[in-house]
Structure formats: C-alpha cells, structure tokens
Design a protein around this motif. Structure first.
Motif, short mmCIF file in Angstrom:
data_model
loop_
_atom_site.label_atom_id
_atom_site.label_comp_id
_atom_site.label_asym_id
_atom_site.label_seq_id
_atom_site.Cartn_x
_atom_site.Cartn_y
_atom_site.Cartn_z
N LEU A 101 -18.45 -37.50 90.02
CA LEU A 101 -19.23 -36.96 89.00
C LEU A 101 -20.01 -35.89 89.42
O LEU A 101 -20.47 -35.99 90.96
CB LEU A 101 -20.42 -38.21 88.72
N HIS A 102 -20.45 -34.81 88.69
CA HIS A 102 -21.32 -33.75 89.37
C HIS A 102 -22.60 -34.12 89.70
O HIS A 102 -23.43 -34.94 89.08
CB HIS A 102 -21.33 -32.74 88.03
N LEU A 135 -19.46 -33.81 82.92
CA LEU A 135 -19.60 -34.98 83.64
C LEU A 135 -18.97 -35.24 84.84
O LEU A 135 -19.67 -35.52 86.11
CB LEU A 135 -19.46 -36.12 82.76
N GLY A 136 -17.87 -34.67 84.99
CA GLY A 136 -17.11 -34.79 86.32
C GLY A 136 -15.61 -34.88 85.72
O GLY A 136 -15.16 -34.40 84.95
N SER A 183 -15.60 -42.16 80.65
CA SER A 183 -16.83 -41.40 80.19
C SER A 183 -17.93 -42.12 79.45
O SER A 183 -19.05 -42.21 79.78
CB SER A 183 -16.69 -40.01 79.29
N MET A 216 -25.33 -45.19 83.38
CA MET A 216 -26.15 -44.09 84.19
C MET A 216 -27.44 -44.12 83.28
O MET A 216 -28.64 -43.80 83.81
CB MET A 216 -25.43 -42.74 84.10
N ILE A 233 -17.13 -44.12 93.65
CA ILE A 233 -17.76 -42.84 92.91
C ILE A 233 -18.18 -41.54 93.97
O ILE A 233 -18.60 -41.90 95.07
CB ILE A 233 -18.74 -43.02 92.16
N TYR A 258 -25.36 -37.04 88.68
CA TYR A 258 -25.16 -38.20 89.77
C TYR A 258 -25.76 -37.87 90.94
O TYR A 258 -25.11 -37.09 91.37
CB TYR A 258 -23.60 -38.59 89.64
N VAL A 280 -19.33 -44.81 82.06
CA VAL A 280 -20.12 -43.99 82.84
C VAL A 280 -21.53 -43.70 82.27
O VAL A 280 -22.65 -43.92 82.93
CB VAL A 280 -19.62 -42.97 83.57
N ARG A 281 -21.46 -43.14 81.11
CA ARG A 281 -22.69 -42.60 80.46
C ARG A 281 -23.58 -43.93 80.01
O ARG A 281 -24.83 -43.99 80.28
CB ARG A 281 -22.44 -41.87 79.17
#
Length: 239
Positions: free
Chosen positions: A131-132, A201-202, A231, A238, A144, A136, A234-235
């Motif tokens: 993840l960028h 996002l990554g 995605s 997060m 991760i 993140y 993860v969203r």
C-alpha cells in the motif's frame, strides 16, 4: 423425260456430342445442388481415389467426411464443456475468496486470507500486498508492505507505478527478493496488479514457481477481479 426426283446428301447416323468441361460441371452442380438427390444411383457409380490408392464411391466418401466432421465437432464440444467446468470451479473459488475478505476483521486478516486463498485454491506460491505510504502509514502489520515514494520497490517498479497496467511474466531475481523475500520456493513468474488504478492505493503481486504460469498475453479478468475484491476490503478496514 425429265426426272423431277431430287436427291439429297446422305445423313450420317452418328452425331458428335460435345461433353462439358470440368468447370461447367462444377458450375452446374453449384446451380443445382439437388441433382444427386434426384439421382442417388450416381452416388454409388462415381468413384473417388482414396489416399491409400483404393477407389471408393462418392457416398462412402461423404460418409467418411461426415464422420470426420462429427469427430471434430465432438472434440470442440468436449473442450467447451471442460472450459465451462473450469470456469465454474474458478467462480466458486473467487466467491470463497470474496467471503473471506469480507469477513476479515482487520488489515492483517485481509493479508492472511488473501495469501491462504491464493495458495490453497489457486496454487499461487506467494503473495505480495503493498500500500502506498500516503494512504497507509503503518509499518507493523504482518503481510502488508508500505510502498515509499523513493523506496526500493517504487524504484524497481517505476514504470508499472506510472502506467498502472497489469504486468505478467517472468520476474527478475532482484525483484523477487523485494516482493517475495520469505517465499519457500524460487518464484519464476509473477503477476503485478494495481489496487484502485485511478486512486493509486497500491498493488498486489502473485508469484509462482512455474515460469509459464503468468504470461504477458494471458487473460487478466481473474487478476482484475481479485484486485477489486482486495481493494474494497482494504478500503473498508482503513476507514
């Protein structure tokens, strides 16, 4: 006495018959494809030389052609059925993956669920989930990896991060060490897939010991679906 009887030249009983040439015969049969149906006896009278040298009737030749055509159709049908079964099995596995990701209570659980599903259901040897850093900021979640703007991963995949296009094919040893440092086998090929292509996002990377597993021109629908599922999961965690 004048003989008024007129004499004429003798008429020959023989009449010259001009046979049609090959092109005319073909053209006629094309215009009248039912000719042999109306005269089925011709099917047995016409002989065709077989490749082995023996002669067979036209009807035998047609039966042989039809048999060959049926065999090809059966082979195509069998291939389609096998493909349908494979797609159905893959759809079931994707559904299982989606349920695992939805039910994962944390980012660490998402990474673990993804790795387990890829290994057990899709025969993928290792998984990278990066993840960028702007999205993140943590560095303590197992499974991760934060992708720093000037870090080694960003430099190694600068072209991919710029285009955000799926990259499939053999993987270089230096990139293998970056993405799969704990792999239990030597990773020979990989698929690198962006997460949220528009939002950056990554990305995830799926690694395989099989050099032929991931190829540049392979179908990418499964990879896109997997990336979308990851995605979304993860969203959700997060936020």
């Amino acid at each position: 006495m004048v003989d008024l009887t007129e004499t004429s030249a003798p008429v020959s009983a023989e009449t010259t018959v001009t046979l049609p040439d090959e092109a005319q015969v073909i053209a006629y049969l094309n215009r009248d494809p039912l000719l042999l149906t109306r005269h089925p006896q011709l099917l047995e009278q016409i002989e065709i030389t077989h490749a082995a040298g023996s002669a067979v009737s036209l009807i035998e030749r047609q039966v042989d052609l039809l048999r060959g055509r049926n065999q090809r159709l059966e082979a195509r049908l069998e291939k389609l059925l096998d493909s349908a079964k494979a797609n159905e099995a893959r759809a079931d596995k994707v559904l299982k993956l989606s349920l695992s990701l939805i039910r994962a209570p944390s980012l660490a659980a998402i990474a673990a669920a993804l790795k387990t599903s890829m290994k057990d259901d899709f025969d993928i040897d290792d998984v990278f989930l990066g993840l960028h850093a702007p999205a993140y900021r943590r560095h303590d979640i197992d499974g991760i990896v934060p992708i720093e703007a000037n870090g080694a991963i960003a430099r190694a995949y600068d072209n991919f991060l710029r285009t955000r296009l799926i990259d499939c094919g053999p993987i270089e040893p230096d990139k293998t060490k970056l993405l799969f440092p704990k792999a239990e086998v030597l990773i020979a090929s990989a698929a690198v897939v962006p997460l949220e292509k528009d939002k950056h996002l990554g990305f995830i990377a799926l690694g395989s010991r099989d050099l032929e597993r991931f190829q540049p021109r392979q179908g990418k629908l499964f990879l896109e679906m997997t990336a979308e599922l990851v995605s979304a999961a993860v969203r959700a965690r997060m936020n």
